[in-house]
Design an enzyme around this catalytic site. Sequence first.
Site, PDB file in Angstrom:
ATOM      1  N   HIS A  29       0.837  -1.202   0.000  1.00 24.73           N
ATOM      2  CA  HIS A  29       0.000   0.000   0.000  1.00 24.73           C
ATOM      3  C   HIS A  29       0.874   1.256   0.000  1.00 24.73           C
ATOM      4  O   HIS A  29       0.691   2.160  -0.837  1.00 24.73           O
ATOM      5  CB  HIS A  29      -0.923  -0.009   1.223  1.00 24.73           C
ATOM      6  CG  HIS A  29      -1.782   1.207   1.334  1.00 24.73           C
ATOM      7  ND1 HIS A  29      -3.064   1.265   0.839  1.00 24.73           N
ATOM      8  CD2 HIS A  29      -1.535   2.432   1.891  1.00 24.73           C
ATOM      9  CE1 HIS A  29      -3.575   2.465   1.068  1.00 24.73           C
ATOM     10  NE2 HIS A  29      -2.668   3.185   1.716  1.00 24.73           N
ATOM     11  N   GLU A  30       1.817   1.303   0.929  1.00 25.79           N
ATOM     12  CA  GLU A  30       2.681   2.480   1.020  1.00 25.79           C
ATOM     13  C   GLU A  30       3.626   2.570  -0.170  1.00 25.79           C
ATOM     14  O   GLU A  30       3.993   3.672  -0.594  1.00 25.79           O
ATOM     15  CB  GLU A  30       3.475   2.448   2.330  1.00 25.79           C
ATOM     16  CG  GLU A  30       2.615   2.443   3.587  1.00 25.79           C
ATOM     17  CD  GLU A  30       1.658   3.616   3.670  1.00 25.79           C
ATOM     18  OE1 GLU A  30       1.963   4.683   3.083  1.00 25.79           O
ATOM     19  OE2 GLU A  30       0.607   3.486   4.309  1.00 25.79           O
ATOM     20  N   HIS A  33       1.936   4.559  -2.896  1.00 20.34           N
ATOM     21  CA  HIS A  33       2.094   6.001  -2.667  1.00 20.34           C
ATOM     22  C   HIS A  33       3.502   6.456  -3.035  1.00 20.34           C
ATOM     23  O   HIS A  33       3.692   7.474  -3.708  1.00 20.34           O
ATOM     24  CB  HIS A  33       1.846   6.328  -1.187  1.00 20.34           C
ATOM     25  CG  HIS A  33       0.437   6.161  -0.730  1.00 20.34           C
ATOM     26  ND1 HIS A  33      -0.641   6.648  -1.444  1.00 20.34           N
ATOM     27  CD2 HIS A  33      -0.078   5.575   0.392  1.00 20.34           C
ATOM     28  CE1 HIS A  33      -1.764   6.371  -0.775  1.00 20.34           C
ATOM     29  NE2 HIS A  33      -1.441   5.718   0.324  1.00 20.34           N
TER      30      HIS A  33
END
Length: 378
Positions: A29-30, A33
């Site tokens: 997820h990170e 980003h």
Amino acid sequence: MDLFSSLFSVLVGYALPFLFVLTVVVFFHELGHFLVARWCGVKVDAFSVGFGTELAGFTDRKGTRWRLSAIPLGGYVKFAGDENASSMPDRERIAAMSAEERRSAFVAKPVWQRAAVVAAGPIANFLLAIVIFAFVFAAFGRVVTSPLIEKVQPESAAEQANLQPGDLVLAVDGKPITTFSELQRIVTVSADVPLQLDIDRKGEVLRIEVTPQHREVTDSFGNTQRIGLLGVTRSPKPEDLTVIHYGPLEALAEGARETYFVVERTLGYLGGVLTGRESADQLGGPIRVAQVSGQVATLGFVPLLSLAAVLSVSIGLLNLMPIPMLDGGHLVYYFAEAVRGKPLSERVQDFGFRIGIALVLMLMIFATWNDVLRLTDL
């Protein structure tokens, strides 16, 4: 020695599988980003797996501090100009930036780039789920049985609708199905919802309406959940069982379909909670995830990988909720900015973040309370 053995058992049986699943999902997820931020020229101050005190880390050549932190219950990417891990802007720091520093600050980027960076996290979760499911299908295939009804249970929804042993289900609500698991998936999320079944009965095609009954079922681990049931069993005959093997592209397509099913089922359940058709007591928090991770780990590494894929989809959907502080809340702000031609006022944004924090905390407390109630019922 008994106490030590018990603690070791809990660590190996529950904590390690839970940390494995959560770390994989949060990292990707990170990473979503992070990669899109780098692509947009945003300076990333920190990439942390976990919160709190840094246990280990290093700084790369672009100035990003990669951290492994003490509290392994999430993670974050912190951009230049952020006040905290929730990407709230640090206005004092931004005001003190030079023109060159401001150019690489997240807050100074065009609204479409900021939206892309924020959306990349949930998208990475969905892509991770597709890849995991595709790997499992490509490496191990899928065992399926035909949607042939072997037995009809007395006083069940199937008996009331006059379904009979030997009926072959061809379609549900006009959607063709080829496996018994497809029928199960539709039925389990359709409690008290009328379904139109197209069946082949001795060469004659019939359309029968049946309404799955809302029932509580207990799995082999003692977990109870409410699902829809028809009251039919599949055929155990070897000729009705098939192992499907997939090539790389076919596996990716199946992975995408599996991911879509998880999204559809999750949204269907949440919609049922909002309309009162489903109970919110099925929502779970970190204790529940740890418990299920430990239980699934006893079945092997592949089921644990599949659980990671399901959890990845869930975290992607959760982060897309339009709540300030979550990715979906940021996207709402950016949409408003794109429509207005200017950002919302600082006062409105700050108020929204406070509301968002309160809502997230209430959701966490509610889910954890559900976890505690389940444990006391065991």
